[in-house]
Design an enzyme around this catalytic site. Sequence first.
Site, PDB file in Angstrom:
ATOM      1  N   TRP A  74       0.896  -1.153   0.000  1.00 49.57           N
ATOM      2  CA  TRP A  74       0.000   0.000   0.000  1.00 49.57           C
ATOM      3  C   TRP A  74       0.935   1.203   0.000  1.00 49.57           C
ATOM      4  O   TRP A  74       1.667   1.443   0.957  1.00 49.57           O
ATOM      5  CB  TRP A  74      -0.885   0.014   1.247  1.00 49.57           C
ATOM      6  CG  TRP A  74      -1.903   1.103   1.213  1.00 49.57           C
ATOM      7  CD1 TRP A  74      -3.092   1.110   0.536  1.00 49.57           C
ATOM      8  CD2 TRP A  74      -1.829   2.367   1.901  1.00 49.57           C
ATOM      9  NE1 TRP A  74      -3.758   2.292   0.756  1.00 49.57           N
ATOM     10  CE2 TRP A  74      -3.010   3.075   1.580  1.00 49.57           C
ATOM     11  CE3 TRP A  74      -0.892   2.971   2.730  1.00 49.57           C
ATOM     12  CZ2 TRP A  74      -3.266   4.358   2.086  1.00 49.57           C
ATOM     13  CZ3 TRP A  74      -1.152   4.236   3.218  1.00 49.57           C
ATOM     14  CH2 TRP A  74      -2.325   4.921   2.899  1.00 49.57           C
ATOM     15  N   LYS A 485     -19.608   3.966   3.898  1.00 53.10           N
ATOM     16  CA  LYS A 485     -19.679   2.779   3.033  1.00 53.10           C
ATOM     17  C   LYS A 485     -19.830   3.209   1.569  1.00 53.10           C
ATOM     18  O   LYS A 485     -19.186   2.653   0.683  1.00 53.10           O
ATOM     19  CB  LYS A 485     -20.872   1.887   3.428  1.00 53.10           C
ATOM     20  CG  LYS A 485     -20.664   1.088   4.677  1.00 53.10           C
ATOM     21  CD  LYS A 485     -19.712  -0.079   4.448  1.00 53.10           C
ATOM     22  CE  LYS A 485     -18.977  -0.492   5.691  1.00 53.10           C
ATOM     23  NZ  LYS A 485     -18.012   0.432   6.244  1.00 53.10           N
TER      24      LYS A 485
HETATM   25  O1  M6R Z   1      -9.272  -2.296  12.196  1.00 56.44           O
HETATM   26  P1  M6R Z   1      -9.929  -1.046  12.672  1.00 56.44           P
HETATM   27  O2  M6R Z   1     -11.313  -1.289  13.151  1.00 56.44           O
HETATM   28  O3  M6R Z   1      -9.113  -0.302  13.665  1.00 56.44           O
HETATM   29  O4  M6R Z   1     -10.037  -0.147  11.364  1.00 56.44           O
HETATM   30  C1  M6R Z   1     -10.512   1.165  11.433  1.00 56.44           C
HETATM   31  C2  M6R Z   1     -10.800   1.701  10.056  1.00 56.44           C
HETATM   32  O5  M6R Z   1      -9.644   1.736   9.283  1.00 56.44           O
HETATM   33  C3  M6R Z   1     -11.865   0.874   9.320  1.00 56.44           C
HETATM   34  O6  M6R Z   1     -13.020   0.755  10.063  1.00 56.44           O
HETATM   35  C4  M6R Z   1     -12.202   1.527   7.964  1.00 56.44           C
HETATM   36  O7  M6R Z   1     -12.840   2.740   8.177  1.00 56.44           O
HETATM   37  C5  M6R Z   1     -13.061   0.584   7.123  1.00 56.44           C
HETATM   38  N1  M6R Z   1     -12.507   0.454   5.811  1.00 56.44           N
HETATM   39  C6  M6R Z   1     -14.442   1.045   6.938  1.00 56.44           C
HETATM   40  O8  M6R Z   1     -15.223   0.153   6.209  1.00 56.44           O
END
Ligand code: M6R
Length: 608
Positions: A74, A485
């Site tokens: 990434w 989303k």
């Molecule tokens: O693994 P985490 O729950 O800490 O991740 C947090 C965000 O990066 C994650 O929720 C992100 O916003 C998602 N892609 C949303 O669908």
Amino acid sequence: MCGIVGYYGPQNPKDIIVNGLKCLEYRGYDSAGVAIFNKGEFKRVRAEGKLSVLQGKLESEEFDGHIGIGHTRWATHGAPVERNAHPHTVAGVSIVHNGIIENYMQLREDLGEGTKFESETDSELVAHYIAQELKSEPSLLSAVLKVLPKLHGAYSILVVSKDHPDEMVAFKNGPPLIVGVAAGAIIIASDIQAIMPHTKKAVYLDDLEVVQVKGESFKIFNSKGVPVDKAVTTVDWTTDQAQKDGYPHFMLKEIYEQPRAVAKAIAPHINTSTHEVALKDVGLPDAYWATVERVFIVACGTSFYAGSVGKYLIEELARVPVEIDVASEFRYRNPVVPKNSLAIIISQSGETADTLAALRQLKQMGVTCVSICNVKNSTIDRETNGHLYMNSGVEIGVASTKAFTSTLAILNLVALQMAKAKKVLTSENEHLYAKALLAAPAQMETVLACDKFFADAANTLKEYRGFLYMGRGVSYPIALEGALKMKELAYMHAEGYAAGEMKHGPLALIDKRMAVVMLAPSDSLYEKTLSNLEEAKARGGEIISVGTLGNERLKSLSKHYLTLPQANWTINPILEAIPLQLLAYHVASALGNDVDQPRNLAKSVTVE
Ligand code: M6R
């Protein structure tokens, strides 16, 4: 936020590394590459784009060695092109790196003008420094120990060298690195998923630890080269969930898994005969919950929106004040955290860099931290004082779905636990809320029926200029999550708003080309939400409403009306999330977007 994997053992490293990278592709998919020992040197094969491109290139490649490293990227420094793909090789030293070397400008300068770089990455210089040290150092390990103090930032790195073909060294500061101990082989990776097909025995490296693999054995040292004794853990996860099982995408499969995931999340904590709630195996004394005077919830992205619902739940049920912050703000805002505060740290992956940094800050302040994680033994899970689990099973889709609804269920339980401890919850109400939670999985099943509506309507819905999501109370964070989303999957403009805020500006956005997604379940705010809906409709907005079954007035005002079963207000957010996930999923699919791996994103964000 890349994925790295290294293998030393009797099998063909190519297959093991590529299969490992498949498990890690959620961490980034801009490019991929391997360096595997062959005929006296590490042969490097790299490709821009997804892992499948590299796999195509590797089909005709043979390797005669038994050691190799791989990377899925990434991009942080340098465009996502092949010349910036890892591994980076300098004078026979190949490295793969996950993270960011913060002082790379200075380190590049220190190398002198004569040094030739073939990439624009911050990572390549690590190979230069190790290669330089290897001119005088007897082993890869001793060369790495010389370089380690120079590196500032977040990194997990794997190194091999053609002059030390029986040695692989790995070290980390920040992003995770796990050593898998298999029969006659060692596999090191950023995520346990890449290790589990080979062994369930693993060692989780701590920051500034260095592992030296020699043959089938390994030794761990601290950054000064002093040996460290580490326990080998047996992992109790299974890998069998990471298949699409006939679904076109992991995301759709994960949306459908939600009823089961929620059931698994709540199962340990509710007595199904007595309907009593008691958080089990958190790792804190039962008496602790009564002492909490303030709650801080810290998380990022979807986990943050789940936490935002938690604020409503805890304040309403337990009457304890709650502050909620995105971790990237919390860590830099010098927060005032009074005594007897509890911090709830939410993270599906348990590795999100900002969330982890906020957790460490809170721990330094002496605050008790409880995590809600999906990945057991993740860094956040390991570093908190108390532990709650989403129990969702592996979530592969970059867009978080089942982890979100499971977290909402867990936050319901946290609110109830605290309310009980504070003696502000009658046992009658405790049973009522517990029963509502136990009924949620079956209700979620019925909501999944709206899949067909969105599948059919997606071609029309994708023509909208944008989407405005509105809700009040517990539905407000769901509006924010719905908009996230849509943004991340469909790449369309979408905003979430507290419905009451519309008239303070966003109403100006509304016309026939703007879809207004109104969350209006039957709750205490229903009438007020309906007024906001009327305001939007009067301005020509096309209303897609999500409401409780049988609300004829809501139906009459809406172009499309999606129904939820009658549920307690605490459960409505769990039910509302499903249509919004399906809406974004189908619009994105209709647009031909890569639903499981949206552009520019990665599942686990291990850099700031
Ligand atoms: O693994 P985490 O729950 O800490 O991740 C947090 C965000 O990066 C994650 O929720 C992100 O916003 C998602 N892609 C949303 O669908």
